[in-house]
Structure formats: structure tokens, C-alpha cells
Design a protein around this motif. Structure first.
Motif, PDB file in Angstrom:
ATOM      1  N   GLY A  92       6.424 -17.428   2.149  1.00 22.46           N
ATOM      2  CA  GLY A  92       6.682 -16.473   3.235  1.00 22.46           C
ATOM      3  C   GLY A  92       6.895 -15.520   3.470  1.00 22.46           C
ATOM      4  N   LEU A  93       7.466 -14.740   2.201  1.00 16.49           N
ATOM      5  CA  LEU A  93       7.878 -13.004   1.961  1.00 16.49           C
ATOM      6  C   LEU A  93       6.613 -12.382   1.395  1.00 16.49           C
ATOM      7  CD1 LEU A  93      10.471 -11.672   0.740  1.00 16.49           C
ATOM      8  CD2 LEU A  93       9.770 -12.459  -1.123  1.00 16.49           C
ATOM      9  N   LEU A  94       5.476 -12.968   0.862  1.00 14.81           N
ATOM     10  CA  LEU A  94       4.509 -13.048   0.857  1.00 14.81           C
ATOM     11  C   LEU A  94       3.743 -13.004   2.254  1.00 14.81           C
ATOM     12  CD1 LEU A  94       2.824 -14.848  -1.975  1.00 14.81           C
ATOM     13  CD2 LEU A  94       3.447 -12.901  -2.044  1.00 14.81           C
ATOM     14  N   PHE A  95       3.842 -13.058   3.189  1.00 21.19           N
ATOM     15  CA  PHE A  95       3.566 -12.921   4.659  1.00 21.19           C
ATOM     16  C   PHE A  95       4.661 -12.185   4.968  1.00 21.19           C
ATOM     17  CE2 PHE A  95       3.098 -13.680   9.091  1.00 21.19           C
ATOM     18  CZ  PHE A  95       2.409 -14.072   9.451  1.00 21.19           C
ATOM     19  N   ALA A  96       5.393 -12.043   5.224  1.00 17.02           N
ATOM     20  CA  ALA A  96       6.901 -10.459   5.657  1.00 17.02           C
ATOM     21  C   ALA A  96       6.200  -9.339   5.036  1.00 17.02           C
ATOM     22  CB  ALA A  96       8.219 -11.146   5.686  1.00 17.02           C
ATOM     23  N   ALA A  97       5.873  -9.589   3.734  1.00 21.98           N
ATOM     24  CA  ALA A  97       5.724  -8.285   2.990  1.00 21.98           C
ATOM     25  C   ALA A  97       4.376  -7.444   3.656  1.00 21.98           C
ATOM     26  CB  ALA A  97       5.370  -8.264   1.646  1.00 21.98           C
ATOM     27  N   PHE A  98       3.201  -8.672   4.150  1.00 22.00           N
ATOM     28  CA  PHE A  98       1.635  -8.023   3.931  1.00 22.00           C
ATOM     29  C   PHE A  98       2.477  -7.607   5.719  1.00 22.00           C
ATOM     30  CE2 PHE A  98      -2.127  -8.712   6.344  1.00 22.00           C
ATOM     31  CZ  PHE A  98      -2.608  -8.707   6.001  1.00 22.00           C
ATOM     32  N   ILE A  99       3.242  -7.806   6.480  1.00 21.12           N
ATOM     33  CA  ILE A  99       2.917  -7.680   7.780  1.00 21.12           C
ATOM     34  C   ILE A  99       3.997  -6.621   7.736  1.00 21.12           C
ATOM     35  CG2 ILE A  99       4.189  -8.122  10.248  1.00 21.12           C
ATOM     36  CD1 ILE A  99       1.907  -9.756   9.568  1.00 21.12           C
ATOM     37  N   PHE A 100       4.595  -6.335   6.914  1.00 22.19           N
ATOM     38  CA  PHE A 100       6.109  -5.250   6.424  1.00 22.19           C
ATOM     39  C   PHE A 100       4.747  -3.868   6.522  1.00 22.19           C
ATOM     40  CE2 PHE A 100       8.549  -1.974   5.167  1.00 22.19           C
ATOM     41  CZ  PHE A 100       9.646  -2.348   6.176  1.00 22.19           C
ATOM     42  N   LEU A 101       4.188  -4.093   5.092  1.00 25.94           N
ATOM     43  CA  LEU A 101       3.741  -2.580   5.010  1.00 25.94           C
ATOM     44  C   LEU A 101       2.588  -2.885   5.411  1.00 25.94           C
ATOM     45  CD1 LEU A 101       3.009  -4.090   1.018  1.00 25.94           C
ATOM     46  CD2 LEU A 101       5.181  -1.755   1.885  1.00 25.94           C
ATOM     47  N   ILE A 102       1.599  -3.369   6.580  1.00 30.03           N
ATOM     48  CA  ILE A 102       0.439  -3.551   6.702  1.00 30.03           C
ATOM     49  C   ILE A 102       1.036  -2.616   7.825  1.00 30.03           C
ATOM     50  CG2 ILE A 102      -0.971  -3.964   9.057  1.00 30.03           C
ATOM     51  CD1 ILE A 102      -2.105  -3.840   5.232  1.00 30.03           C
ATOM     52  N   LEU A 103       1.887  -2.642   9.186  1.00 29.53           N
ATOM     53  CA  LEU A 103       3.010  -2.013  10.948  1.00 29.53           C
ATOM     54  C   LEU A 103       3.422  -0.867   9.704  1.00 29.53           C
ATOM     55  CD1 LEU A 103       4.485  -4.825  12.133  1.00 29.53           C
ATOM     56  CD2 LEU A 103       2.158  -4.091  12.965  1.00 29.53           C
ATOM     57  N   VAL A 104       3.875  -0.665   9.088  1.00 27.86           N
ATOM     58  CA  VAL A 104       4.870   0.929   8.473  1.00 27.86           C
ATOM     59  C   VAL A 104       3.328   2.235   8.174  1.00 27.86           C
ATOM     60  CG1 VAL A 104       5.451   1.647   6.880  1.00 27.86           C
ATOM     61  CG2 VAL A 104       6.970  -0.252   7.273  1.00 27.86           C
ATOM     62  N   ASP A 105       2.084   1.337   7.374  1.00 27.07           N
ATOM     63  CA  ASP A 105       1.566   2.371   7.448  1.00 27.07           C
ATOM     64  C   ASP A 105       0.079   1.372   6.580  1.00 27.07           C
ATOM     65  OD1 ASP A 105      -0.885   4.141   6.431  1.00 27.07           O
ATOM     66  OD2 ASP A 105       0.837   5.368   6.028  1.00 27.07           O
ATOM     67  N   ARG A 106      -1.317   1.442   7.454  1.00 24.76           N
ATOM     68  CA  ARG A 106      -1.919   0.593   7.285  1.00 24.76           C
ATOM     69  C   ARG A 106      -3.042   0.774   5.713  1.00 24.76           C
ATOM     70  NH1 ARG A 106      -1.875   1.120  12.481  1.00 24.76           N
ATOM     71  NH2 ARG A 106      -0.911  -0.480  13.761  1.00 24.76           N
ATOM     72  N   ARG A 107      -2.768   2.152   5.219  1.00 25.02           N
ATOM     73  CA  ARG A 107      -3.155   2.737   4.110  1.00 25.02           C
ATOM     74  C   ARG A 107      -2.150   1.409   2.721  1.00 25.02           C
ATOM     75  NH1 ARG A 107      -2.519   8.888   4.597  1.00 25.02           N
ATOM     76  NH2 ARG A 107      -0.926   8.447   6.029  1.00 25.02           N
TER      77      ARG A 107
END
Length: 478
Positions: free
Chosen positions: A282-297
Motif C-alpha cells: 500500500g505504501l509503495l502504491f501511495a508513494a507512486f501515486i503521490f510522486l507522479i501527481l506532484v511531478d511526472r518526472r
């Protein structure tokens, strides 16, 4: 050094690829249709729920005026709903369930009193609210149609109250200052909960390890902090870590950024020490979504981080993580057996369910249990919802989550306030991680965590209209 990096060919190539993905995302017709909610407010105000609520409020205002509630509760603490909802959301992980229920009920009464005596007060309505209301009603109906009404009564009523806390908190928080204060203190309490968990790891808990000792002999301790169970602690951390990350990215000044960075590190360390594989996923998924939405780079940072985790994580963590899906692990085989037995049971009870609570589950499930495995619940949130409230419950819950995601995605795409956008991204990613973890456990089994999930939806709805909240600096009586 920063300028050299930005002018390098590799950085410019990565940035170009990131911008291309971003453009493809935003230009997609499907994405644009999904996030477009321009008429949602008009639709909400034209709905039967809004009209019925408006009529009921007019009646309540007349009753309050006749009973002179405006004089009785003038400047009373019982007409300050923010205090009660603030205490409930902040103290949820550290107080008993009954104390939490008392705070929520007083907060609900306070909102009702305020709605009757403050005729100019406009009630908040988010797109997700109608589904929250319907879901609460479905749980109430399921309670009184349970295979054991007496066994389901307490759990069903408690669940309905906590579900409705979404709407209560939305109407208790009226200003940007209040929302900021609520989130900050939830993060601070989360820090102390995580610190206590880290303390347990180094000084021992004296409790059971909740692992297959033959497969994981190196794991002597799984921390649970104030929440009695490591999996429950991981579910709580999945909600609070993204909030702390949002505060980190929104913070101004090196001192504040350093503080929230340390908070995030402590919470993530505590998550590791839970040794909850569902929590890690869950944390890995949340981190992926968070970082992608902050900046897709950030996708390149995610890839690098994933490689680093595989290469440098301790063997016990790698072994624990790679055991996901290994049915020779007693924990995994136990869950699979419960899922198979629950699915067999739902062939007969899929339409209406059996009613909420362990009493109802234990009355019916043993006749369908696989390999005679006993369990208090289905060890899967979605299967348990069907058990509790039937097919109607899971359909409404799915619609609720879809509308929640859509509401947040729309807000993220139009919000210009950085703090609001970080909160929107944080709540979306946190809920996503929580729902991933819920595939492996019944994450509403702990009622305090259940309440925090519904409070989380309220925070998301408030963040979605952050710029419409009052900018008053007054904290209490608004």
C-alpha cells in the motif's frame, strides 16, 4: 551544482519525456471527461438529497427559534463543532473506541445545533456526500435484517455513525486555518504513534510476532504501537504518511521542511517494523501515486528508488516482501482458506449479506469454512462489505470511491493553491494505498481506523474546495 544538473543532456531528456507523458495524460479525452465536474455543484443542488436536506433544515431552524436555542447555546462549546471533530480526528489512534464515539456524537449534535441557530450558515455538500449517506443507510438496513440483529446492532450503529462523520467533519471545518490545524495535529500525533512503534522494535513488545516462525525466524518483533495489531498500525500509517508528505512538499522554509522530512522518515521506519506486507504494498502504491501527481518526472526517481530498495534492503525485509503470494506461509494460506470459505458462503448470501459484525459472521461462516479454518471476518474489506450489506453495499462503496477519485482529480487539475494541491494529492494517494492494503485484510475491523478513513474523505472534500473556505483566522466559533 543544481544548474549543471538542469543543463545536462540526461536531465533535459528525462524532463522532455516527463512533459510528453504529462501532455498525453491531460489531452486524453477519457481523462478530461473524468476530471470535468463543472456542473457537479448544480447537479448536487438539484438532487433529491439536497432538496430534502434543505427542507429539513428549514423545519429545524423554525424549531430552534421556537425553543430559543440561539440564546441557550450562544457562545456555548456545544455550538462549536470544530472543537469536537478536531479532537476526534486527532486523538482517534490513542483513545478508546467508546471515547471516540462520544466525541463524534457530540460533534454531530454540535453541527446540528449550529445549523439551527446560525441561519446564514451554508451547509457544505461535496459530490461524494450522497454516496456516503446512501452507504450509511444501507448499513443501517443491513443491521436490522441481520441473521442476528442483537449481535449486529452495536457494530451496525457504530459503523453508520462513523460513516456519517464524513459529512459532520465537512460541516464542522469552515476555514482554511481550521483545516491546516487539523491536518498538522493529525501528523504530529501520527509522529508520536510512530515513535512509540519504533521504541517497541528496539526494546521489545513482549507480545506475539504474528508471523510464520519457520519461514521468518529472524523477525522477533512486529510493532503495533497504540493500535494492538501490526496490520492495523500499517493501515493507520497509510493514511497519515501521505498527509505528512503533503505537509513536507507544501512547507515553506528549511526548518519546516526538515521537520516534516524527519516525520516522514520516522513514520516510514515504523511502517517497515510492522512487517506488514500489505502495508508495504500500500505504501509503495501511495508513494507512486503521490510522486507522479506532484511531478511526472519523478517516475525516474521511482525507478531508481525501486532498484535501490531491492539492492540495499536487509535480507529479512527482502525475504518478507518476496514471500507475498507464497501459500506455504501459514499467514497467506490462512487468508486464502478464509477467502475461499467466504466466497462459498456468498453464493447463498450475496444479495442481502448476513449483517455486520463478528457475531453474524461466526453464526454463518463456520458452515462454509474451508479446511475448517475459523476467522472473525473475511480478511478482505471488499468481501466483508458484501458479507455485511450484500451486493448493494459493495456497489455503493465502489461508486463512492470512484466519485472520490474523480472529485480529487478534478480539484488537482484546477487548483492553483500549492498547499491545497498537496493535500489533494496526499489524500488521494493515501486512500489509494489504504484500499490496496484492504485487499489483504479487513481494514475496518479496528473501528478507530474505520473512523479515520471516513474522516480522511472529509479532509479530501475540504481540500478540494480549499480556496472556497473562509480565510478567517478565527479558530473556534465560526
Amino acid at each position: 551544482m543544481t544548474e549543471v544538473l538542469k543543463n545536462s543532456l540526461i536531465y533535459r531528456l528525462c524532463a522532455a519525456i516527463g512533459r510528453w507523458f504529462s501532455w498525453q495524460w491531460m489531452e486524453s479525452r477519457i481523462i478530461r471527461a473524468f476530471v470535468n465536474m463543472k456542473n457537479e455543484e448544480d447537479l448536487a443542488e438539484g438532487s433529491i438529497f439536497f432538496k430534502a436536506g434543505k427542507k429539513l433544515r428549514q423545519i429545524w431552524i423554525a424549531v430552534s427559534k421556537a425553543l430559543r436555542f440561539d440564546r441557550i447555546f450562544a457562545n456555548s462549546i456545544f455550538a462549536m463543532p470544530f472543537i469536537w471533530c478536531f479532537l476526534a480526528a486527532v486523538l482517534a489512534p490513542v483513545i478508546p473506541t467508546m471515547a471516540l464515539l462520544a466525541l463524534v456524537l457530540v460533534g454531530c449534535i454540535s453541527v446540528i445545533i449550529k445549523a439551527g441557530i446560525d441561519t446564514d450558515r451554508k451547509l457544505a455538500h461535496a459530490p461524494v456526500n450522497r454516496y456516503v449517506l446512501v452507504y450509511a443507510v444501507i448499513y443501517l438496513i443491513a443491521t436490522f435484517t441481520s441473521v442476528t440483529v442483537s449481535g449486529s446492532l452495536y457494530i451496525g450503529l457504530l459503523s453508520a455513525v462513523f460513516i456519517m462523520s464524513t459529512i459532520v467533519i465537512e460541516n464542522a471545518v469552515r476555514t482554511q486555518k481550521q483545516l491546516d490545524l487539523l491536518v498538522k495535529f493529525m501528523v504530529i500525533v501520527g509522529l508520536f504513534v510512530a515513535l512509540y512503534g519504533v521504541y517497541q522494535h528496539f526494546f521489545g513488545t513482549g507480545g506475539e510476532t504474528w508471523v510464520d516462525e519457520d519461514m521468518f525466524s529472524d523477525i522477533s518483533t512486529r510493532v503495533y504501537s497504540t493500535l494492538q495489531n501490526p496490520n492495523v498500525l500499517s493501515e493507520y500509517l497509510l493514511l497519515v504518511i501521505p498527509l505528512s508528505a503533503a505537509m513536507l512538499f507544501a512547507a515553506e522554509g528549511a526548518l519546516r521542511k526538515t521537520f516534516y522530512f524527519i516525520v516522514c522518515c520516522v513514520m516510514c521506519l515504523c511502517m517497515i517494523y510492522t512487517f506488514s506486507r500489505g502495508g508495504w504494498l500500500g505504501l509503495l502504491f501511495a508513494a507512486f501515486i503521490f510522486l507522479i501527481l506532484v511531478d511526472r518526472r519523478f517516475i525516474f526517481l521511482i525507478i531508481a528508488g525501486a532498484v535501490a530498495l531491492l539492492l540495499f534492503s536487509p535480507d529479512v525485509i527482502v525475504q518478507r516482501f518476496t514471500s507475498i503470494g507464497n501459500v506455504s506461509d501459514t499467514s497467506t494460506s490462512y487468508r486464502v482458506s478464509i477467502w475461499m470459505g467466504t466466497l462459498k458462503m456468498l453464493k447463498d448470501y450475496w444479495l442481502t449479506g448476513i449483517g455486520p459484525g463478528t457475531a453474524a459472521f461466526n453464526m454463518v461462516y463456520p458452515a462454509y469454512s474451508y479446511n475448517t479454518v475459523s476467522a472473525p471476518h473475511a480478511h478482505n474489506l471488499y468481501l466483508q462489505i458484501i458479507c455485511d450489506a450484500g451486493i448493494a453495499g459493495i456497489i455503493v462503496f465502489a461508486l463512492l470511491i470512484i466519485v472520490f477519485i474523480r472529485m480529487n482529480c478534478h480539484a488537482i487539475s484546477v487548483t492553483t493553491n500549492r498547499k491545497a494541491k498537496m493535500l489533494q494529492i496526499g489524500t488521494l494517494s493515501g486512500a489509494g494505498g489504504f484500499l490496496i492494503q484492504s485487499m489483504t485484510d479487513y481494514s475496518f475491523y479496528n473501528y478507530r481506523v474505520m473512523f479515520l478513513f471516513w474522516a480522511y474523505l472529509a479532509i479530501a472534500a475540504l481540500a478540494a474546495r480549499y480556496e472556497k473556505l473562509s480565510d478567517s483566522r478565527h479558530i473556534l466559533n465560526v
